[in-house]
Design a protein around this motif. Structure first.
Motif, PDB file in Angstrom:
ATOM      1  N   SER A   1     -27.842 -24.908 -14.975  1.00 60.54           N
ATOM      2  CA  SER A   1     -27.716 -24.171 -16.229  1.00 60.54           C
ATOM      3  C   SER A   1     -26.648 -24.848 -17.079  1.00 60.54           C
ATOM      4  O   SER A   1     -25.767 -25.531 -16.559  1.00 60.54           O
ATOM      5  CB  SER A   1     -27.301 -22.727 -15.943  1.00 60.54           C
ATOM      6  N   PRO A   2     -26.697 -24.669 -18.395  1.00 61.25           N
ATOM      7  CA  PRO A   2     -25.673 -25.294 -19.242  1.00 61.25           C
ATOM      8  C   PRO A   2     -24.308 -24.632 -19.071  1.00 61.25           C
ATOM      9  O   PRO A   2     -23.293 -25.218 -19.421  1.00 61.25           O
ATOM     10  CB  PRO A   2     -26.216 -25.107 -20.658  1.00 61.25           C
ATOM     11  N   GLU A   3     -24.285 -23.440 -18.551  1.00 61.13           N
ATOM     12  CA  GLU A   3     -22.996 -22.757 -18.383  1.00 61.13           C
ATOM     13  C   GLU A   3     -22.127 -23.427 -17.326  1.00 61.13           C
ATOM     14  O   GLU A   3     -22.635 -24.076 -16.425  1.00 61.13           O
ATOM     15  CB  GLU A   3     -23.230 -21.300 -17.969  1.00 61.13           C
ATOM     16  N   ARG A   4     -20.829 -23.209 -17.434  1.00 65.15           N
ATOM     17  CA  ARG A   4     -19.905 -23.792 -16.468  1.00 65.15           C
ATOM     18  C   ARG A   4     -19.650 -22.794 -15.361  1.00 65.15           C
ATOM     19  O   ARG A   4     -18.904 -21.838 -15.536  1.00 65.15           O
ATOM     20  CB  ARG A   4     -18.592 -24.143 -17.131  1.00 65.15           C
ATOM     21  N   THR A   5     -20.254 -23.016 -14.240  1.00 65.87           N
ATOM     22  CA  THR A   5     -20.094 -22.087 -13.132  1.00 65.87           C
ATOM     23  C   THR A   5     -19.444 -22.834 -11.980  1.00 65.87           C
ATOM     24  O   THR A   5     -19.551 -24.044 -11.864  1.00 65.87           O
ATOM     25  CB  THR A   5     -21.473 -21.581 -12.696  1.00 65.87           C
ATOM     26  N   ASP A   6     -18.737 -22.072 -11.154  1.00 63.36           N
ATOM     27  CA  ASP A   6     -18.122 -22.686  -9.979  1.00 63.36           C
ATOM     28  C   ASP A   6     -19.039 -22.439  -8.786  1.00 63.36           C
ATOM     29  O   ASP A   6     -18.993 -21.384  -8.165  1.00 63.36           O
ATOM     30  CB  ASP A   6     -16.746 -22.070  -9.723  1.00 63.36           C
ATOM     31  N   ASP A   7     -19.883 -23.418  -8.486  1.00 64.78           N
ATOM     32  CA  ASP A   7     -20.899 -23.220  -7.461  1.00 64.78           C
ATOM     33  C   ASP A   7     -20.473 -23.712  -6.091  1.00 64.78           C
ATOM     34  O   ASP A   7     -21.197 -23.502  -5.118  1.00 64.78           O
ATOM     35  CB  ASP A   7     -22.187 -23.936  -7.882  1.00 64.78           C
ATOM     36  N   ALA A   8     -19.319 -24.358  -6.007  1.00 61.00           N
ATOM     37  CA  ALA A   8     -18.949 -24.978  -4.730  1.00 61.00           C
ATOM     38  C   ALA A   8     -18.847 -23.947  -3.615  1.00 61.00           C
ATOM     39  O   ALA A   8     -19.419 -24.125  -2.540  1.00 61.00           O
ATOM     40  CB  ALA A   8     -17.631 -25.731  -4.871  1.00 61.00           C
ATOM     41  N   ALA A   9     -18.152 -22.855  -3.878  1.00 58.04           N
ATOM     42  CA  ALA A   9     -17.951 -21.862  -2.826  1.00 58.04           C
ATOM     43  C   ALA A   9     -19.283 -21.248  -2.402  1.00 58.04           C
ATOM     44  O   ALA A   9     -19.549 -21.060  -1.216  1.00 58.04           O
ATOM     45  CB  ALA A   9     -16.992 -20.772  -3.310  1.00 58.04           C
ATOM     46  N   ARG A  10     -20.127 -20.968  -3.383  1.00 59.40           N
ATOM     47  CA  ARG A  10     -21.433 -20.353  -3.081  1.00 59.40           C
ATOM     48  C   ARG A  10     -22.265 -21.289  -2.200  1.00 59.40           C
ATOM     49  O   ARG A  10     -22.897 -20.867  -1.231  1.00 59.40           O
ATOM     50  CB  ARG A  10     -22.156 -20.086  -4.413  1.00 59.40           C
ATOM     51  N   ILE A  11     -22.265 -22.571  -2.550  1.00 58.83           N
ATOM     52  CA  ILE A  11     -23.038 -23.538  -1.762  1.00 58.83           C
ATOM     53  C   ILE A  11     -22.472 -23.636  -0.353  1.00 58.83           C
ATOM     54  O   ILE A  11     -23.211 -23.665   0.632  1.00 58.83           O
ATOM     55  CB  ILE A  11     -23.047 -24.913  -2.455  1.00 58.83           C
ATOM     56  N   TYR A  12     -21.152 -23.663  -0.280  1.00 60.62           N
ATOM     57  CA  TYR A  12     -20.525 -23.743   1.038  1.00 60.62           C
ATOM     58  C   TYR A  12     -20.931 -22.551   1.904  1.00 60.62           C
ATOM     59  O   TYR A  12     -21.320 -22.706   3.060  1.00 60.62           O
ATOM     60  CB  TYR A  12     -19.013 -23.791   0.890  1.00 60.62           C
ATOM     61  N   THR A  13     -20.855 -21.363   1.319  1.00 59.75           N
ATOM     62  CA  THR A  13     -21.199 -20.165   2.080  1.00 59.75           C
ATOM     63  C   THR A  13     -22.641 -20.218   2.538  1.00 59.75           C
ATOM     64  O   THR A  13     -22.960 -19.891   3.686  1.00 59.75           O
ATOM     65  CB  THR A  13     -20.979 -18.915   1.201  1.00 59.75           C
ATOM     66  N   LEU A  14     -23.526 -20.653   1.658  1.00 60.68           N
ATOM     67  CA  LEU A  14     -24.939 -20.735   2.037  1.00 60.68           C
ATOM     68  C   LEU A  14     -25.134 -21.728   3.172  1.00 60.68           C
ATOM     69  O   LEU A  14     -25.915 -21.491   4.096  1.00 60.68           O
ATOM     70  CB  LEU A  14     -25.784 -21.140   0.826  1.00 60.68           C
TER      71      LEU A  14
END
Lengths: 326, 326, 326, 326, 326
Positions: free
Chosen positions: E176-189
């Motif tokens: 998405s064009p928005e700036r999201t912090d996905d690192a933690a979510r990916i790690y948890t998954l």
């Protein structure tokens, strides 16, 4: 070049009176039941090797391999004889580099021929050791096989240990506060580990076969000795794999450190810019040309302005300091 | 196109008087017990191949494969004949690129048919070599099998060596102080290594079978020769794997270097900014309009200010120098 | 050093009246049908081990291994006796580090010799536990084998659990908003996991063989016990692999965080620069020397200019705030 | 929906006079020795499939699988019949996307039932092709098995070729000088490759078994045909693996390019800052208020200052140019 | 806690008049030829389990495992009974997290004991389903084995589907064009996928054995049912592997996006700096104190200067706009 040639009987070197070092045919003729001849060659010329081939009846393809070297480690049977190729490794301290050579062994019922390429990995130590252990040498040509493998693999372990130290150094460098360029060092070490791996991995299969006593022509009772060698080989392989993985992690850590340092630099730079920009702002204030600027007429206006400038820098410095940027 | 066709008897090429090059049926008819025919084709048309099929009784599916090329390397048995597909590789110096072709071989009791696709990898060298070695050729069609495999794998080794040089160049470039864009070069090399791998890896299984003497229709005594080929193949595979791993590390090192350079640039830039900002601050000081600024009235106030400016730049320069930023 | 030596009969420790602790030969002589002797050594000297070798007829190569330690975990048969090498692991809380030792076991029909290296991993617990379970101990020397393996693997599990906690801590640190330097911690943990893996992985094969009841000299009815040990070992191996993979991901996340923070810093810095640059621009406007600049003559021109300066900073601040840069 | 149903005798479609398309029981009853019935269904309802199950005596679990689709590719034996699940793939040009469907085949001695799910991968082409090749069709139900597998795997190859083109495009984009956002495209391609892999890999085992003639109920003479299919399948698998590895490298190259561009930008920006900062410094010099500044009184002082300003910019520009920063 | 206990005869639950729920010995005594008892426990205490052990003659080691839980999934034979350990998984929507429990099954000729740990994964559904399918239940204790495995693996599939959705969400967020912090979510998954893998992978081997009908004590005719379960398990394993690989790619894409955004920010910042620096340069020009500066005397000099300032900003803005930096 023929380095040494001798007849062994019941585990002992036998003096053959009328034997000139190069007359291998005569030497072999002296070998009785249970005796064997060990001929050691170093980077032989074609004709030298051809003579050896003729005397011991070696297979053409194997002899060609032994002449040109640069083979993969392997154990092969040609008719009645076995042919073993080993890579020799040694660590050169001056360059922190691993160098490689090669040893080819021909094993028959009553002879062993060893052909060595490269500077390092002299086999005379193996010969001396063996000649001191009559009991082992009494196992016949297979004892030579074992002794050479043992020495070569011992050298692998020494190389492995040297590389372990190198990796420790790199590790210390990566995690030291100093700014070092570790990329090239890590790359070189990885390249050397690949070299070692290329010597070690293909040898495991032959050693496993020798350790299992599956190779006809090598007596079953020598199996425990080869098992020992196979075990050391396996250990080297594990060390190499583990070092390689560590280096990969160390490399990642190095890259992360570069990034962290960039971050630190950027913040330090920014703080420094602030140290200059703040008083410049003050200067631009008092550079304005308003008619009514009381400070301009003050007696100590100028020192006051300088003090404000210094103060502005100080504030920036304190803020930066507190944020850990300076 | 039929490139060459000939009858071989007891390891020697036999002149068949009344044989027009294309009349394969007549040629085969001349073959007595132990003789064999070798027909070499280059990018044959459908009808040409159809004729060959009819003369030698080849299997339809195999012939279709040979016509269209683009098969995986494989060895398959169709009724009485064997069908072997090899990828040929050669290195084009001008482009630093690996090109690929294909050789298909049909092997029967009294014939070999070779079908070549692509420019490189001409088999006439194999034919000439074989015709000079009566002894090898006397092994019958399997000798041709061996000779072609040997030549093709030799070319793999040449390609491997050329790629090793390319990797060395890339490595030198990555670790040179100059700023080079190595990403595309590394990518291309990886792509070429994948090409080589695609030729080499699937061939290992057939070679292993031939080296083990497990393939009926190929005499057991040729096994050592195929073992030699299998060994070289294995070596190429190891070289390719090792180069691929090195390139990955080199790529990582390249990315790290880009980052380090960015860091260097940033510091150099920052120092340069300081070189300009410091005297600008001085200028803004003496641009203030205070009534009481003694320096303004000094005779050499202006040169003094210029000197302070220069000094401020010099201080920045020295600090940056000492920190290794310039 | 001989730590303990005792005779066991029908699952119970037997007092041997005239037995000095070091007189192993006498002790062994007391062993009747079905009895066995358990000798425990800790970092024995060469002569001590040599005496044990002589009394129990151990194989030279195995004894040498037991003397020098630093072997890979393995199970080997030498003539009538089995030789098992185990790595011991324990977690030192003060250093958050894993330390390693080694246990070597010799198993014969009527004896067990255990040789321990390193501080940790004392086997006296195993001995006490066993002496309390007459039923298990009645299985003979194999019971000691099992008890030692069980204890060692239990300690692996404890180490695994401790490392799991360490990984959890690192994970919390990586994803915390604070700026922590986690690279070194992750590297060290990976290094310790590699250590554990080096102890665990090579032991799986021997345990599988013991669990399958394939090892002659170890009674089949003990297989379920070894199956239990093998299972725990497998679990440790899986935990280690899984932690290693998690650490790799955590490292990547750490690097990403560093990058995100750099981004944040850069934006914060830029906003700060704007806070200073904007009023400086205002100052440079009113520092111009035009004859006709109405504001210069205003009564409150100067305060007005200062207000414009402050306003310009405020605008920058608000814009940066809204964009989330400050 | 029953798409087509027919009786085949000696490789030819037989007209069954009194047969309504849906009356499968009557159709099967017409099948004599060596004949077989082929029923083709497309997304059948439960009752339709239940009727087919009753007529041909299919196994409940298999029928349930065929009804719900979303199975893994597999080949299973249920009592007398074989059950094969294939994933169908096709490439939709408009979306540059791979779509998937499913074909389930039931094979008995005298019947084949094909159940298709999804829009693409119609089997009518297979049927037409087969009906034209009496010779192949004469092999009975196994011929249908082969024809369907062949068509499905051909489509895999088409999809593989389309993805190869996509990868080439991405590659061109990554290494083009333009700034493109290739991350999402690479991700999508990797996702599609994973889709293809999920269809291809589990099918290899069944094809290998069919190619080896190991599957009872499928005549051994059809093995070469299945070998051909297995070979193509293997080729697709290799293409997919190779594309995946290329994409990973391309992604790394993309990230490196982003970094290099950032570097370029930073240098360009810095040079631009210098272009403005240098003349500003000059301006601040002549903005100083010293009484004795000779230039201020010069007639052409102002143009001179402007010239110095321009010159300072020019110097910065030239330096930056030479360093390759602009 | 004993959840339920019942006697089954010919596929149906039998009411045992004089049977108190906890009196298992009485219950078992009622079981005639071909009948079996199913006892369901939930987190039993030691004494409860001890009683069950005594009644059904279970092996001590297995009972200990069942008491403490935290075992790896496995299938083991102890004397006459089988012992199966399964991990149960369920997805908690509120936390987007996967939770785990454990089921232990003991299978004898005339009994099944199920021991469940953890909140989720109640087996009462399996019992109800089975009691409705007399036909399946008639297969005896193995039917319970199958039913429990089937339910547990169905839940794996549900968890897999839920994780697939989570991955889709993360994917959407990353691109998405928005700036999201996905690192933690990916790690948890990734961590949750590792959890699932730990439940799924070790179970494949037991299921394969059951599906192959190799397990004595489980009738061969139930093999197709276990084949179905094994197949679903395999599918879950593939989904998990594929999601894990996708997440790795998504993570890389996330890092690339962070870098691209930094690049964008840097350019935007630079353009903004230019917007302020350019007019400041203009201001410094007209702040110079030359005597001869015609503009200073112009009537509209000041507005002219302001216009030049605005113009200079505009030029910067246009240039930046055109380059896509703003």
């Amino acid at each position: 070049m023929i380095v040494d040639s001798a007849l062994y009987r019941a585990g002992q070197r036998v003096d053959v009176a009328d034997h000139s070092p190069g007359d291998l045919r005569a030497l072999r003729a002296c070998a009785g039941e249970g005796d064997f001849v060990w001929v050691g060659l170093h980077e032989p010329t074609g004709p030298e090797l051809e003579e050896v081939r003729a005397v011991f009846g070696l297979h053409e393809l194997a002899v060609e391999d032994a002449l040109h070297a640069h083979q993969r480690p392997k154990l092969e049977r040609y008719d009645d004889s076995l042919f073993l190729v080993l890579k020799t490794l040694w660590y050169v301290d001056e360059d922190d580099a691993v160098e490689t050579g090669e040893v080819n062994l021909f094993l028959g019922a009553d002879f062993v021929v060893t052909v060595r390429h490269g500077h390092g990995g002299s086999l005379s130590r193996s010969r001396r050791d063996l000649e001191r252990h009559q009991q082992v040498l009494a196992h016949g040509p297979a004892a030579v096989f074992y002794a050479v493998c043992d020495q070569v693999v011992d050298e692998y372990e020494a190389v492995g240990a040297a590389l372990e130290e190198d990796v420790d150094e790199v590790e210390a460098s990566v995690f030291s506060p100093e700014r070092t360029d570790d990329a090239a060092r890590i790359y070189t070490l990885k390249r050397e580990l690949a070299e070692v791996r290329r010597a070690v991995l293909p040898l495991r299969e032959p050693m496993r076969r020798l350790a299992g006593g599956e190779v006809s022509g090598v007596a079953g009772e020598t199996a425990p000795y080869f098992r020992d060698v196979a075990d050391h080989l396996q250990r080297v392989a594990e060390v190499v794999d583990s070092l390689d993985a560590l280096l990969s992690t160390a490399f990642d850590a190095y890259v992360a450190r570069v990034q962290v340092q960039q971050n630190d630099d950027m913040r330090r730079i920014s703080a420094s810019v602030g140290l200059i920009a703040a008083p410049t702002l003050v200067g631009s204030v008092y550079g304005m040309n308003f008619e009514q600027m009381p400070e301009l007429g003050w007696r100590f206006g100028y020192p006051f302005a300088l003090a404000v400038m210094a103060l502005s820098s100080l504030v920036v410095w304190l803020v930066a300091r507190r944020a850990g940027w300076l």
